[in-house]
Design an enzyme around this catalytic site. Structure first.
Site, short mmCIF file in Angstrom:
data_model
loop_
_atom_site.label_atom_id
_atom_site.label_comp_id
_atom_site.label_asym_id
_atom_site.label_seq_id
_atom_site.Cartn_x
_atom_site.Cartn_y
_atom_site.Cartn_z
N CYS A 131 0.53 -10.34 -8.92
CA CYS A 131 1.71 -10.09 -8.09
C CYS A 131 2.77 -11.17 -8.26
O CYS A 131 3.96 -10.91 -8.08
CB CYS A 131 1.30 -9.97 -6.63
N LYS A 155 -12.15 -2.61 2.67
CA LYS A 155 -12.01 -1.44 1.79
C LYS A 155 -11.49 -1.93 0.44
O LYS A 155 -10.30 -2.18 0.27
CB LYS A 155 -11.03 -0.45 2.42
N GLU A 196 0.81 -7.91 1.90
CA GLU A 196 1.07 -8.72 0.70
C GLU A 196 1.34 -7.73 -0.41
O GLU A 196 0.43 -7.02 -0.85
CB GLU A 196 -0.16 -9.57 0.35
N GLU A 223 8.48 -3.53 -10.72
CA GLU A 223 7.26 -4.28 -11.01
C GLU A 223 6.42 -3.48 -12.00
O GLU A 223 6.04 -2.34 -11.71
CB GLU A 223 6.45 -4.51 -9.73
P1 NAD Z 1 -2.22 0.16 -4.41
O1 NAD Z 1 -1.17 -0.01 -3.41
O2 NAD Z 1 -2.23 1.39 -5.23
O3 NAD Z 1 -3.66 0.09 -3.73
C1 NAD Z 1 -4.07 -0.99 -2.92
C2 NAD Z 1 -5.15 -0.53 -1.98
O4 NAD Z 1 -4.59 0.44 -1.10
C3 NAD Z 1 -6.35 0.14 -2.65
O5 NAD Z 1 -7.52 -0.27 -1.98
C4 NAD Z 1 -6.08 1.62 -2.41
O6 NAD Z 1 -7.24 2.42 -2.37
C5 NAD Z 1 -5.42 1.58 -1.04
N1 NAD Z 1 -4.59 2.74 -0.72
C6 NAD Z 1 -4.04 3.64 -1.56
N2 NAD Z 1 -3.33 4.56 -0.86
C7 NAD Z 1 -3.44 4.23 0.45
C8 NAD Z 1 -2.91 4.75 1.66
N3 NAD Z 1 -2.13 5.83 1.66
N4 NAD Z 1 -3.19 4.12 2.81
C9 NAD Z 1 -3.95 3.01 2.83
N5 NAD Z 1 -4.50 2.48 1.72
C10 NAD Z 1 -4.24 3.06 0.54
O7 NAD Z 1 -2.15 -1.16 -5.29
P2 NAD Z 1 -2.98 -1.51 -6.58
O8 NAD Z 1 -2.47 -0.65 -7.69
O9 NAD Z 1 -4.45 -1.51 -6.28
O10 NAD Z 1 -2.57 -3.04 -6.81
C11 NAD Z 1 -1.42 -3.40 -7.45
C12 NAD Z 1 -0.35 -3.82 -6.46
O11 NAD Z 1 -0.84 -4.82 -5.58
C13 NAD Z 1 0.85 -4.43 -7.14
O12 NAD Z 1 2.03 -3.91 -6.60
C14 NAD Z 1 0.72 -5.91 -6.81
O13 NAD Z 1 1.91 -6.63 -6.84
C15 NAD Z 1 0.11 -5.89 -5.47
N6 NAD Z 1 -0.56 -7.16 -5.18
C16 NAD Z 1 0.05 -8.03 -4.31
C17 NAD Z 1 -0.53 -9.26 -4.03
C18 NAD Z 1 0.10 -10.22 -3.06
O14 NAD Z 1 -0.58 -11.11 -2.61
N7 NAD Z 1 1.36 -10.08 -2.73
C19 NAD Z 1 -1.74 -9.60 -4.65
C20 NAD Z 1 -2.32 -8.71 -5.53
C21 NAD Z 1 -1.71 -7.48 -5.78
#
Ligand code: NAD
Length: 489
Positions: free
Chosen positions: A295, A186, A261, A393
């Protein structure tokens, strides 16, 4: 600027579909979401929004495939298919990188590097497919034989964010497929295009129908997957807030295995005996890589007081020279991924103006870039360690630079965060570096470098930065279950 290839243009003319059972199908609801080019604000594509019936269909397909074809697939056959997928990704470097650049906004050279990294990652995990072993355990009885083995978890849903769309998808798909699972990917709703392109390659690589499927959609689709009673595992990368929801969904459904992650607020620590030439070269990228949407971003820069002015002056000079424009022009920095993200980052910058001294940047780009989501690389300085810009963040091109005096002080500041993803220490005193590395509460410590990655090296967070380790042998634990088999002889 290189023109878009025919394959890129053809892909952008496709209608919104889901990839289920190795076929392109309509979503049940026919609802769609826009994909916006963040450099221009224009819609370039629409993706299907997978609803409950689509999710059920994909899960049923995955379960059937797992039971009929995947559970007993010869591991070396899995390895060959994963290798083939890596080849296909490399053969499709141009359309994949162009689509990533248009959809996410990143500079085209960075998108090319991402596509190559995705292929390398697959190759590394292809090598593990036929080496997943258990162990025999002595229990000090001549009448008992005990051994363990590792089995695939079954059906794994892989939910990924928008900052490195293809790479994040492959970080999960590669170990999950190598371990013999059926996967439902997804992608993030903002950046789904390369995951859809990947679907065609998955089919071409010869994976059986249902072994790897792609469901597009927003958070609702992710929530349906997280709550599903017939999904055995969620591999999630995204924000800490949503990660907690995924964990909660698991606890409220079938206690599916969850790896997370999540976010970070990484300290980048510079001692006064560091090789300053290397510090200056690295710092600008540790602070602003991927327009800060990373991240591991070193968003908390701590410099020994003897070098603070030098580091700030040099960072300002180098940052001022960074180019910013549409990713297709291959600038140093592209736009942020969406209008929402640009507004969010500007909100933090405005908070920062009241909490800290603004040294550079702090504005949206105007003029020819005003339709895109461009935010200037921004440098603050404050020694108020409780300031919002030092606690939360931001996920944009914003750093704070401040000073410290001694080791005890810097360890306290470095660990004063709910996050614990990455960190860096710059010093020529290698004993000090390793002693401090042991005391930093983070899953990764880089010494005299930043953002070093390799598929063989485990990656993941302490504290609210996550659960589990992706990459390396550790990733196999995320996508397998261990079974103990006892025999009374
Ligand atoms: P997000 O949490 O908003 O979304 C991530 C994914 O989760 C998307 O595919 C989204 O559609 C899905 N999602 C949203 N609500 C959901 C729910 N209730 N249940 C299940 N899935 C759901 O994050 P983002 O804005 O896309 O990405 C930014 C974040 O990702 C930052 O906090 C960043 O630090 C983190 N990140 C972490 C790593 C790592 O390896 N630690 C790598 C990249 C990004």
């Amino acid at each position: 600027m290189k023109p878009l290839s025919k394959a890129t243009l053809d892909f952008l003319n496709r209608s919104p579909k889901l990839f289920i059972n190795n076929e392109w199908v309509d979503s049940n609801s026919s609802e769609t979401l826009p994909s916006i080019n963040p450099a221009t604000g224009e819609e370039i594509f629409r993706v299907a929004q997978a609803g409950e019936e689509d999710v059920n269909r994909a899960v049923h397909t995955a379960r059937t495939a797992f039971n009929k074809a995947v559970r007993d697939m010869n591991p070396s056959k899995r390895a060959l298919k994963i290798q083939r997928l890596a080849d296909l990704i490399e053969n499709n470097l141009e359309p994949l990188s162009q689509l990533e650049c248009l959809d996410n906004g990143k500079p085209i050279s960075r998108a090319i590097a991402d596509v190559k990294a995705a292929a390398s990652h697959l190759r590394y995990f292809a090598g593990w497919a036929d080496k997943i072993e258990g162990s025999s355990i002595p229990v000090h009885s001549k009448d008992i034989l005990v051994y363990t083995h590792r089995e695939p978890v079954g059906v794994a849903a892989l939910i990924v964010p928008w900052n490195f769309p293809l790479v994040m998808a492959i970080w999960k798909l590669a170990p999950a497929l190598a371990c013999g699972n059926c996967c439902i990917l997804k992608p993030a709703e903002q950046t789904s295009i390369t995951a859809l392109y990947l679907a065609d390659l998955i089919k071409e690589a010869g994976f059986p129908p249902g072994m790897a499927q792609v469901l597009t959609g927003g958070g609702e689709t992710g929530a349906l997957l997280s709550h599903h009673m017939d999904i055995d595992k969620i591999g999630f990368t995204g924000s800490t807030e949503v990660g907690k929801k995924v964990l909660e969904a698991s606890s409220k459904s079938n206690l599916k295995k969850v790896s997370l992650e999540l976010g970070g607020k990484s300290p980048n620590i510079i001692f006064d005996d560091a090789d300053m030439k290397r510090v200056h070269q690295s710092l600008v990228w540790a602070s602003f890589y991927n327009s800060g949407q990373e991240c591991t971003l070193g968003s908390r820069v701590y410099v020994h007081k003897n070098k603070l002015n030098e580091v700030i002056d040099e960072l300002v000079k180098r940052t001022s020279n960074l180019s910013m424009s549409s990713g297709m022009e291959n600038p140093d920095l592209g736009p942020l991924v969406s209008a929402e993200q640009a507004d969010r980052v500007m909100g933090y910058i405005n908070t920062g103006r009241n909490e800290a001294e603004l040294i550079l940047g702090g504005n949206r780009k105007t003029g020819s870039l005003s339709n895109g989501y461009f935010v200037e690389p921004t440098i603050f300085t404050t020694s108020n360690h409780e300031a919002t810009i030092l606690r939360e963040e931001i996920f944009g091109p914003v750093v704070n630079v401040t000073s410290f005096e001694d080791e005890e002080e810097i360890i306290a500041h470095a660990n004063n965060s709910r996050y614990g993803l990455a960190s860096a220490i710059w010093t020529k005193d290698i004993s000090r570096a390793h002693k401090l590395a042991q005391r930093i509460e983070a899953g990764v410590v880089w010494i005299n470098g930043y953002d070093l990655f390799h598929p063989a090296v485990p990656f993941g967070g302490y504290k609210e930065s996550g659960i589990g380790r992706e990459m390396g042998k550790s990733a196999l634990e995320l996508y397998t279950r261990e079974k103990a088999i006892w025999t009374q002889l």
